[in-house]
Design an enzyme around this catalytic site. Structure first.
Site, mmCIF file in Angstrom:
data_model
loop_
_atom_site.group_PDB
_atom_site.id
_atom_site.type_symbol
_atom_site.label_atom_id
_atom_site.label_comp_id
_atom_site.label_asym_id
_atom_site.label_seq_id
_atom_site.Cartn_x
_atom_site.Cartn_y
_atom_site.Cartn_z
ATOM 1 C CB ALA A 1 55.978 11.619 22.281
ATOM 2 N NE ARG B 1 58.684 1.852 33.797
ATOM 3 C CZ ARG B 1 57.698 1.106 33.267
ATOM 4 N NH1 ARG B 1 57.680 -0.193 33.439
ATOM 5 N NH2 ARG B 1 56.758 1.684 32.546
ATOM 6 C CD GLU C 1 45.639 -0.334 31.280
ATOM 7 O OE1 GLU C 1 46.853 -0.298 31.516
ATOM 8 O OE2 GLU C 1 45.179 -0.612 30.154
ATOM 9 C CG ASN D 1 45.863 -2.135 24.739
ATOM 10 O OD1 ASN D 1 45.870 -2.029 23.515
ATOM 11 N ND2 ASN D 1 45.768 -1.093 25.558
ATOM 12 C CG ASN E 1 57.931 0.683 29.515
ATOM 13 O OD1 ASN E 1 57.442 1.708 29.064
ATOM 14 N ND2 ASN E 1 57.294 -0.468 29.502
HETATM 15 C C1 UD1 Z 1 49.503 1.301 28.113
HETATM 16 C C2 UD1 Z 1 48.071 0.777 28.051
HETATM 17 C C3 UD1 Z 1 48.065 -0.731 28.263
HETATM 18 C C4 UD1 Z 1 48.949 -1.398 27.222
HETATM 19 C C5 UD1 Z 1 50.341 -0.794 27.249
HETATM 20 C C6 UD1 Z 1 51.125 -1.314 26.062
HETATM 21 C C7 UD1 Z 1 46.608 2.542 28.856
HETATM 22 C C8 UD1 Z 1 45.810 3.043 30.019
HETATM 23 N N1 UD1 Z 1 47.294 1.418 29.077
HETATM 24 O O1 UD1 Z 1 49.976 1.071 29.425
HETATM 25 O O2 UD1 Z 1 46.751 -1.248 28.166
HETATM 26 O O3 UD1 Z 1 48.988 -2.785 27.455
HETATM 27 O O4 UD1 Z 1 50.297 0.639 27.142
HETATM 28 O O5 UD1 Z 1 52.466 -0.895 26.144
HETATM 29 O O6 UD1 Z 1 46.576 3.146 27.818
HETATM 30 N N2 UD1 Z 1 51.452 8.989 27.657
HETATM 31 C C9 UD1 Z 1 51.243 10.336 27.500
HETATM 32 N N3 UD1 Z 1 50.585 11.009 28.460
HETATM 33 C C10 UD1 Z 1 50.106 10.422 29.595
HETATM 34 C C11 UD1 Z 1 50.346 9.046 29.755
HETATM 35 C C12 UD1 Z 1 51.024 8.343 28.770
HETATM 36 O O7 UD1 Z 1 51.643 10.915 26.485
HETATM 37 O O8 UD1 Z 1 49.497 11.118 30.408
HETATM 38 C C13 UD1 Z 1 52.158 8.249 26.583
HETATM 39 C C14 UD1 Z 1 53.505 7.715 26.984
HETATM 40 O O9 UD1 Z 1 54.532 8.604 26.597
HETATM 41 C C15 UD1 Z 1 53.599 6.432 26.155
HETATM 42 C C16 UD1 Z 1 52.150 5.984 26.033
HETATM 43 O O10 UD1 Z 1 51.363 7.133 26.268
HETATM 44 O O11 UD1 Z 1 54.119 6.685 24.864
HETATM 45 C C17 UD1 Z 1 51.772 4.866 26.981
HETATM 46 O O12 UD1 Z 1 51.896 5.282 28.320
HETATM 47 P P1 UD1 Z 1 52.424 4.324 29.456
HETATM 48 O O13 UD1 Z 1 52.341 5.040 30.743
HETATM 49 O O14 UD1 Z 1 53.739 3.744 29.074
HETATM 50 O O15 UD1 Z 1 51.273 3.189 29.424
HETATM 51 P P2 UD1 Z 1 51.344 1.735 30.004
HETATM 52 O O16 UD1 Z 1 51.190 1.781 31.481
HETATM 53 O O17 UD1 Z 1 52.526 1.047 29.466
HETATM 54 CA CA CA Z 2 54.461 1.717 28.284
#
Ligand code: UD1
Ligand code: CA
Length: 453
Positions: A12, A18, A159, A174, A231
């Site tokens: 989280a 966005r 990705e 994914n 998002n």
């Molecule tokens: C991620 C997945 C992708 C998947 C998608 C599904 C990865 C690299 N990619 O992409 O394969 O299809 O979700 O929705 O995992 N977060 C953190 N710390 C960070 C980065 C993210 O806590 O440093 C948390 C965000 O709050 C969120 C989740 O991880 O709850 C996913 O992060 P987000 O940046 O939304 O990933 P996507 O680019 O959507």
């Molecule tokens: Ca996401």
């Protein structure tokens, strides 16, 4: 049910830019409850320990976590360096539970159900080292793609930004939800590098890295609805719609009648018994309990209320927090009830405000009755006894008590307690002047005639 204990790591720490909102993304609500709370509740229903990863200083997110799962461990991820880095922020929790299955959930993916998580764990029970929840996307843009070999084994997750033309055509995506049964999750994840388009540590790389170490990964398919990631505000509304559809279906399966279910809005905690009818365009805020046989008529707005057996509410009624209606009460159109207990069989059928007080069993509250509960500084209570009759258009100025069986004459302003069985009239006595109208007309006709000359 898997025999092994399990640890949920809920991510989280994302910024949620966005959403274009000052409120942290995971605190936005569907069905009146935060996205984070939805996920935490599902995780705790699965009966595991919970660790939540938040951005530094996010007090509100921490508070919400503790509210829902008081025993949850909270970890700060110092900088947003990717999803693998985020899971590693919970390293102490992982280290302390080396015997646990580890399931990673995203706090912005609130519609995940326990059945789906159960299927994911079953894949681990069946021998997979890593199980990933995947779904077929109508529009896969933005998601990581699941690369599966001829034997159905998951070989890697790519990705979008790092995918080839051919890989982008894959529609198996994914969800982000991933389960691990490996000797040491932290060790596996710390082998992940950041040599990719975003320069981040991708959790998704755990598949390829694990494969190099003989760890087998598999895909468990689920509905796109189960893993809808939020998002944007539009996706928030989409998730709300999915949640509402599911909740209405469940109520109907349990015996609730809805004439136009798509127009009925429910909260995360709405409880409606079998044999209740809900007419179109009814809104349930949080904290509502409706017992069997009640009828909620069209266009009613209800929150924090309990509605007894056989009660009739609406159309166009408003029940606010603390409205407690015993069996067979009738609350009719344009009646607002707040913080009032209403006894069995009592009626307030038209145009009233009942705030702060009580109404006894069998009492009748006439049209236009107002409980004057507020003097601009303090609230006070109005107590109407059993079987009392309040005549239409009366103001009961609180604090005031109307005794059992008493009558209040229509149009009264009642400022003093009324004894049981008495009649109270708080208005001017009626005066009558016989023949007055005829004399008046003659006088006025003459006056007008004189003016014209
Ligand atoms: C991620 C997945 C992708 C998947 C998608 C599904 C990865 C690299 N990619 O992409 O394969 O299809 O979700 O929705 O995992 N977060 C953190 N710390 C960070 C980065 C993210 O806590 O440093 C948390 C965000 O709050 C969120 C989740 O991880 O709850 C996913 O992060 P987000 O940046 O939304 O990933 P996507 O680019 O959507
Ligand atoms: Ca996401």
């Amino acid at each position: 049910m898997s025999p092994r204990p399990c640890l949920f790591v809920v991510l989280a720490a994302g910024k949620g830019t966005r959403m274009k909102s000052a409120l942290p993304k995971v605190l936005h609500k569907i069905a009146g409850q935060s996205l984070l709370a939805h996920v935490l509740q599902t995780a705790s229903q699965m009966g595991g320990d919970v660790a939540v990863v938040v951005a530094p200083g996010s007090d509100a997110v921490k508070a919400e976590t503790s509210r829902i799962v008081p025993r949850a461990q909270i970890f700060e991820q110092p900088a947003q360096r990717g999803t693998a880095d985020a899971v590693l922020a919970a390293r102490p929790a992982l280290a302390a539970r080396s015997e646990c299955d580890v399931i990673v959930l995203f706090a912005d993916t609130p519609l995940i159900r326990t059945e789906v998580l159960g299927a994911l764990r079953a894949a681990l029970d069946a021998g997979a080292g890593i199980a990933v929840l995947g779904f077929r996307a109508q529009n896969p843009t933005g998601y990581g793609r699941l690369l599966v070999d001829d034997h159905g084994e998951l070989t890697a997750i790519r990705e979008e930004k790092d995918a080839s033309e051919a890989e982008r055509k894959i529609d198996l995506c994914n969800s982000g939800v991933m389960a691990f049964r490996v000797p040491n999750v932290s060790e596996l994840l710390s082998r992940i590098g950041s040599d990719n388009a975003k320069g981040e540590f991708y959790l998704t790389d755990a598949i390829a890295v694990g494969r190099d170490h003989g760890i087998r990964a598999t895909v468990v398919a689920c509905d796109a609805d189960d893993v809808l990631g939020i998002n944007t505000q539009e996706q928030l509304a989409e998730a709300e719609a999915v949640w509402q559809r599911r909740a209405r279906s469940e109520l109907m399966r349990n015996g609730v009648t809805m004439i136009a279910p798509e127009t009925v809005w429910l909260s995360f905690d709405t409880q409606i018994a079998a044999e209740v009818t809900v007419e179109p365009n009814v809104f349930f805020g949080s904290g509502v309990l409706v017992e069997s046989g009640a009828r909620i008529l069209a266009f009613s707005h209800i929150e924090g209320a309990s509605i007894g057996r056989g009660v009739r509410v609406g159309p166009f009624a408003r029940l606010r927090p603390g409205a407690r209606l015993a069996a067979d009460v009738h609350i009719g159109n344009f009646v607002e009830v707040k913080n009032v207990t209403i006894g069995e069989g009592a009626k307030a059928n038209h145009l009233s405000y009942l705030g702060d007080g009580s109404v006894g069993a069998g009492a009748n509250i006439g049209a236009g009755t107002i409980f004057c509960n507020y003097d601009g500084f303090n609230k006070a209570r109005t107590e109407v006894g059993d079987g009392a009759f309040i005549g239409s258009n009366s103001s009961l100025v609180a604090p005031v008590k109307i005794g059992n069986g008493a009558y209040v004459g229509s149009g009264s302003v009642i400022t003093k307690d009324v004894a049981p069985g008495a009649l109270a009239l708080g208005r001017n006595a009626q005066e009558e002047r016989p023949g007055w109208a005829e004399k008046f007309r003659i006088m006025m006709t003459r006056r007008k005639a004189a003016e014209k000359k």
